[in-house]
Design a protein around this motif. Structure first.
Motif, PDB file in Angstrom:
ATOM      1  N   ILE A  80       8.122 -49.930 -12.336  1.00 20.66           N
ATOM      2  CA  ILE A  80       7.074 -49.905 -13.178  1.00 20.66           C
ATOM      3  C   ILE A  80       5.906 -51.005 -12.678  1.00 20.66           C
ATOM      4  CG2 ILE A  80       8.193 -52.021 -13.846  1.00 20.66           C
ATOM      5  CD1 ILE A  80       7.704 -51.205 -16.921  1.00 20.66           C
ATOM      6  N   GLU A  84       2.070 -52.253 -16.749  1.00 26.70           N
ATOM      7  CA  GLU A  84       3.198 -51.935 -17.691  1.00 26.70           C
ATOM      8  C   GLU A  84       4.057 -52.675 -18.159  1.00 26.70           C
ATOM      9  OE1 GLU A  84       3.285 -48.811 -19.340  1.00 26.70           O
ATOM     10  OE2 GLU A  84       1.353 -48.553 -18.778  1.00 26.70           O
ATOM     11  N   LYS A  87       2.711 -55.042 -20.459  1.00 24.89           N
ATOM     12  CA  LYS A  87       2.640 -54.429 -21.912  1.00 24.89           C
ATOM     13  C   LYS A  87       3.735 -54.522 -22.605  1.00 24.89           C
ATOM     14  CE  LYS A  87      -1.234 -51.222 -20.953  1.00 24.89           C
ATOM     15  NZ  LYS A  87      -1.471 -49.775 -20.891  1.00 24.89           N
TER      16      LYS A  87
END
Length: 111
Positions: A80, A84, A87
């Motif tokens: 990841i 991301e 988030k």
């Protein structure tokens, strides 16, 4: 070795050199390697001279030489990105903040 600067033919030749080097280190003849790999001797010879072979034949040869580890570079890891991840962390915090809290029962005085 600068793989980017090499032509496709040169790369195939280099792979053939690698196969031959490993085979000789293991003291195997081309016929023995071909037999273990389930190929004919001509195919074994073909790869060592830099001729084109199928990807399946290459895998069979690498397996016969116990050298499949060279394919580790092709492993795809699901990683990841930092953006991301941030988030996801933000979304998780919002879910915790928006979690409904229990409101005390006005009729229950706790007696």
């Amino acid at each position: 070795m600068d793989w980017i600067q090499m032509s496709d033919v040169a790369i195939v030749r280099q792979i053939g050199n690698y196969i031959k080097h490993v085979r000789l280190q293991q003291r195997k003849t081309q016929a023995q390697l071909a037999n273990i790999a389930g190929l004919n001797r001509w195919t074994s010879s073909q790869i060592e001279t830099g001729d084109s072979i199928t990807l399946t034949s290459l895998i069979q040869v690498l397996r016969a030489l116990n050298s499949l580890y060279v394919l580790n570079t092709f492993e795809v890891k699901d990683e990841i990105s930092p953006l991301e991840y941030a988030k996801l962390k933000k979304h998780k915090k919002e879910r915790v903040r928006n979690k409904p809290t229990k409101t005390p029962n006005k009729n229950n005085l706790g007696w």
